[in-house]
Design a protein around this motif. Structure first.
Motif, PDB file in Angstrom:
ATOM      1  N   ASP A 170      32.329  39.506  33.825  1.00 27.72           N
ATOM      2  CA  ASP A 170      32.651  38.687  34.378  1.00 27.72           C
ATOM      3  C   ASP A 170      33.811  40.665  35.393  1.00 27.72           C
ATOM      4  OD1 ASP A 170      32.551  36.168  33.915  1.00 27.72           O
ATOM      5  OD2 ASP A 170      34.058  36.194  32.457  1.00 27.72           O
ATOM      6  N   ARG A 171      34.053  41.028  34.227  1.00 34.76           N
ATOM      7  CA  ARG A 171      34.698  42.251  34.711  1.00 34.76           C
ATOM      8  C   ARG A 171      33.608  43.484  35.316  1.00 34.76           C
ATOM      9  NH1 ARG A 171      37.721  41.574  30.489  1.00 34.76           N
ATOM     10  NH2 ARG A 171      40.200  41.316  30.689  1.00 34.76           N
ATOM     11  N   LEU A 172      32.351  43.008  34.769  1.00 35.73           N
ATOM     12  CA  LEU A 172      30.966  43.892  34.894  1.00 35.73           C
ATOM     13  C   LEU A 172      30.603  43.950  36.317  1.00 35.73           C
ATOM     14  CD1 LEU A 172      28.855  45.886  34.737  1.00 35.73           C
ATOM     15  CD2 LEU A 172      27.432  44.087  34.066  1.00 35.73           C
ATOM     16  N   LYS A 239      38.315  35.927  34.150  1.00 31.78           N
ATOM     17  CA  LYS A 239      37.863  35.395  35.706  1.00 31.78           C
ATOM     18  C   LYS A 239      38.739  36.087  36.275  1.00 31.78           C
ATOM     19  CE  LYS A 239      34.035  32.205  34.427  1.00 31.78           C
ATOM     20  NZ  LYS A 239      33.903  32.391  33.297  1.00 31.78           N
ATOM     21  N   LEU A 240      39.947  36.192  35.980  1.00 35.47           N
ATOM     22  CA  LEU A 240      40.950  36.241  36.478  1.00 35.47           C
ATOM     23  C   LEU A 240      41.259  37.890  36.549  1.00 35.47           C
ATOM     24  CD1 LEU A 240      43.556  33.347  35.915  1.00 35.47           C
ATOM     25  CD2 LEU A 240      42.438  33.356  38.029  1.00 35.47           C
ATOM     26  N   ALA A 241      41.181  38.228  35.634  1.00 38.83           N
ATOM     27  CA  ALA A 241      41.484  39.817  35.734  1.00 38.83           C
ATOM     28  C   ALA A 241      39.580  40.347  36.622  1.00 38.83           C
ATOM     29  CB  ALA A 241      40.569  39.621  33.841  1.00 38.83           C
ATOM     30  N   ALA A 242      38.960  39.295  36.463  1.00 38.04           N
ATOM     31  CA  ALA A 242      37.559  40.125  37.336  1.00 38.04           C
ATOM     32  C   ALA A 242      37.934  40.175  39.002  1.00 38.04           C
ATOM     33  CB  ALA A 242      36.501  39.692  37.144  1.00 38.04           C
ATOM     34  N   ALA A 243      38.655  39.266  39.239  1.00 40.94           N
ATOM     35  CA  ALA A 243      38.997  38.721  40.715  1.00 40.94           C
ATOM     36  C   ALA A 243      40.181  40.238  41.032  1.00 40.94           C
ATOM     37  CB  ALA A 243      39.549  37.193  40.543  1.00 40.94           C
ATOM     38  N   GLN A 244      40.861  40.318  39.942  1.00 47.31           N
ATOM     39  CA  GLN A 244      41.732  41.201  40.080  1.00 47.31           C
ATOM     40  C   GLN A 244      40.764  42.321  41.003  1.00 47.31           C
ATOM     41  OE1 GLN A 244      44.300  41.145  36.685  1.00 47.31           O
ATOM     42  NE2 GLN A 244      46.486  41.090  38.453  1.00 47.31           N
ATOM     43  N   ILE A 245      40.094  42.670  39.985  1.00 47.82           N
ATOM     44  CA  ILE A 245      39.890  43.703  39.893  1.00 47.82           C
ATOM     45  C   ILE A 245      38.978  43.986  41.397  1.00 47.82           C
ATOM     46  CG2 ILE A 245      37.556  45.244  39.674  1.00 47.82           C
ATOM     47  CD1 ILE A 245      38.228  44.779  36.662  1.00 47.82           C
ATOM     48  N   ALA A 246      38.604  42.801  41.759  1.00 47.78           N
ATOM     49  CA  ALA A 246      37.413  42.509  43.276  1.00 47.78           C
ATOM     50  C   ALA A 246      38.252  42.524  44.596  1.00 47.78           C
ATOM     51  CB  ALA A 246      36.758  40.857  42.718  1.00 47.78           C
ATOM     52  N   ARG A 247      38.912  41.609  44.006  1.00 47.88           N
ATOM     53  CA  ARG A 247      40.556  41.557  45.491  1.00 47.88           C
ATOM     54  C   ARG A 247      40.758  42.868  45.893  1.00 47.88           C
ATOM     55  NH1 ARG A 247      45.535  40.239  46.943  1.00 47.88           N
ATOM     56  NH2 ARG A 247      45.736  38.407  47.752  1.00 47.88           N
ATOM     57  N   SER A 248      41.358  43.972  44.885  1.00 42.93           N
ATOM     58  CA  SER A 248      41.566  45.002  45.141  1.00 42.93           C
ATOM     59  C   SER A 248      40.682  46.175  45.882  1.00 42.93           C
ATOM     60  CB  SER A 248      42.190  45.669  44.018  1.00 42.93           C
ATOM     61  OG  SER A 248      41.130  46.559  42.700  1.00 42.93           O
ATOM     62  N   ALA A 249      39.233  45.380  45.958  1.00 41.01           N
ATOM     63  CA  ALA A 249      38.203  46.248  46.897  1.00 41.01           C
ATOM     64  C   ALA A 249      38.231  45.511  48.001  1.00 41.01           C
ATOM     65  CB  ALA A 249      36.842  46.179  45.880  1.00 41.01           C
ATOM     66  N   GLY A 250      38.425  44.280  47.920  1.00 42.38           N
ATOM     67  CA  GLY A 250      38.708  43.513  48.822  1.00 42.38           C
ATOM     68  C   GLY A 250      38.173  43.114  49.265  1.00 42.38           C
ATOM     69  N   CYS A 251      37.101  42.247  47.629  1.00 39.80           N
ATOM     70  CA  CYS A 251      36.222  40.657  48.041  1.00 39.80           C
ATOM     71  C   CYS A 251      37.069  39.372  47.407  1.00 39.80           C
ATOM     72  CB  CYS A 251      35.605  42.134  46.975  1.00 39.80           C
ATOM     73  SG  CYS A 251      34.059  40.980  46.645  1.00 39.80           S
ATOM     74  N   ALA A 252      36.811  38.801  47.864  1.00 38.27           N
ATOM     75  CA  ALA A 252      36.956  37.415  47.540  1.00 38.27           C
ATOM     76  C   ALA A 252      36.632  37.498  46.746  1.00 38.27           C
ATOM     77  CB  ALA A 252      36.805  36.153  48.849  1.00 38.27           C
TER      78      ALA A 252
END
Length: 390
Positions: A170-172, A239-252
């Motif tokens: 998920d993080r990857l 999955k929520l931790a991954a979403a945090q990473i993606a969200r910081s990059a402007g990715c939903a």
């Protein structure tokens, strides 16, 4: 009668999937591998490949993040009479070494009916956290997409130690979405999104179709009642931790069930899923990162023509650079200034300081003869550039 403009519709999973131009889709081992046989679930994989091929046909760009190499390797070694593979790191690395080729063969076979080829991209955590390696990884992914290839990303389990592992795909996948500047990260799971409580234990648990902010209360839902949701090394918390990473990059991020034969079509047709929205697009987030998070390691002085070209949305060519200062490496952030020394902006440079000095003021066609290799035609690409307000 009110003259107020109508509010825009709230985003949902189906609309996010329909509008995304570059999509990262993560598939876990439990969806890809039959636990009884430790072989690929061929029918499911073929159906997903058909969906991804259809996205490509519609002009989308698709990147796959795929688990499964260790599970496939364990199965192959077990069937070969090599005995059961233990839990030691070196045993997992051996299984990954055997299974990775089987995993790629399965993906290539799934895409073969659609005349698509796949390209293997193996990453460790350093590849997405060290800027120079991050840029190299991004360039590889961009080149694969430009050639019409489906990148299939996995962790490089054969060499990754516990200290440099992502720990879960998920993080990857989130780091891949960040690296590729994707619009949407899709995490296919064994659950259809986030609930206020574990729906298997609490009949009153409410499904959350849209999350607009990852508040502490929302994150607690993943770490508490939903902690066992998901499979492999991940769960809802990852999955929520991954979403945090993606969200910081402007990715939903879209969390959806993969336990149907065509999971993306199901989402498109209104199947339950959770969309974690991102406030800005990936390019805006990337530019904010360049402008606000990186300390310049050097400076490039530009002539008036180069400054005008940058203001017009062009990349920085070597011909427009009059002076180079600082001890920077490829991928470092450098300050840009005009002929008088006034600040113009900052950007990530494609060459180290010594090579930038050798090609300054020269045409791009001369780079190979000056440096002995064919490098980038620009010193700073416009995507890696942030200009000061005039």
């Amino acid at each position: 009668m009110s003259d107020a403009a109508p509010l825009p519709p709230r985003p949902d999973a189906a609309s996010a999937l329909a509008s995304a131009r570059r999509i990262v889709v993560k598939i876990g081992s439990s969806l890809l591998i039959d636990p009884a046989t430790r072989r690929v679930t061929v029918d499911w994989l073929a159906a997903l490949a058909a969906e991804l091929a259809a996205l490509r046909q519609n002009g989308r760009e698709v990147i796959v993040v795929s688990s499964g190499s260790i599970a496939l390797g364990r199965g192959a070694l077990g069937r070969s009479g090599a005995g059961d593979i233990g839990a030691r790191l070196e045993d997992k690395q051996a299984a990954a070494a055997v299974g990775q080729s089987l995993l790629m063969a399965a993906w290539q076979a799934a895409f073969q009916p659609h005349d698509l080829i796949v390209g293997q991209v193996l990453l460790t955590r350093d590849d997405t956290e060290r800027r120079r390696r991050w840029l190299n990884g991004r360039a590889t992914v961009e080149a694969l997409l430009a050639h019409g290839v489906i990148p299939v990303v996995n962790e490089n389990d054969t060499v990754a130690t516990e200290e440099i592992r992502y720990g879960d795909n998920d993080r990857l996948a989130a780091r891949t979405a960040q690296l590729a500047r994707a619009d949407l990260l899709v995490l296919l799971s064994d659950v259809d999104g986030l609930y206020t409580a574990d729906p298997r234990r609490d009949p009153a648990a409410a499904h959350l179709p849209l999350i607009e902010a990852l508040t502490p209360d929302i994150l607690a839902m993943g770490g508490g009642a939903n902690a066992q949701a998901g499979v492999g090394t991940g769960g809802m918390a990852t999955k929520l931790a991954a979403a945090q990473i993606a969200r910081s990059a402007g990715c939903a991020t879209l969390i959806a069930s993969g336990q149907t034969l065509a999971p993306l079509s199901a989402v498109r047709d209104g199947a339950r899923a959770t969309l974690i929205d991102a406030p800005n697009g990936p390019m805006a987030a990337y530019k904010q990162w360049i402008a606000g998070s990186l300390a310049p390691a050097g400076e490039l002085r530009l002539d008036d023509g180069a400054v005008a070209a940058l203001r017009a949305g062009k990349s920085l060519l070597p011909a427009g650079v009059t002076a180079v200062s600082g001890a920077f490496e490829k991928g470092d952030c450098v300050r840009l200034s005009d002929a008088s020394g006034a600040a113009v902006g900052v950007g990530l440079v494609a060459y180290p300081a010594d090579e930038a000095a050798r090609i300054r003021g020269r045409r791009s066609e001369e780079i190979e003869s000056l440096l002995g290799y064919r490098g980038a035609a620009v010193l700073i690409h416009r995507d890696d550039l942030v200009l000061d307000e005039r």
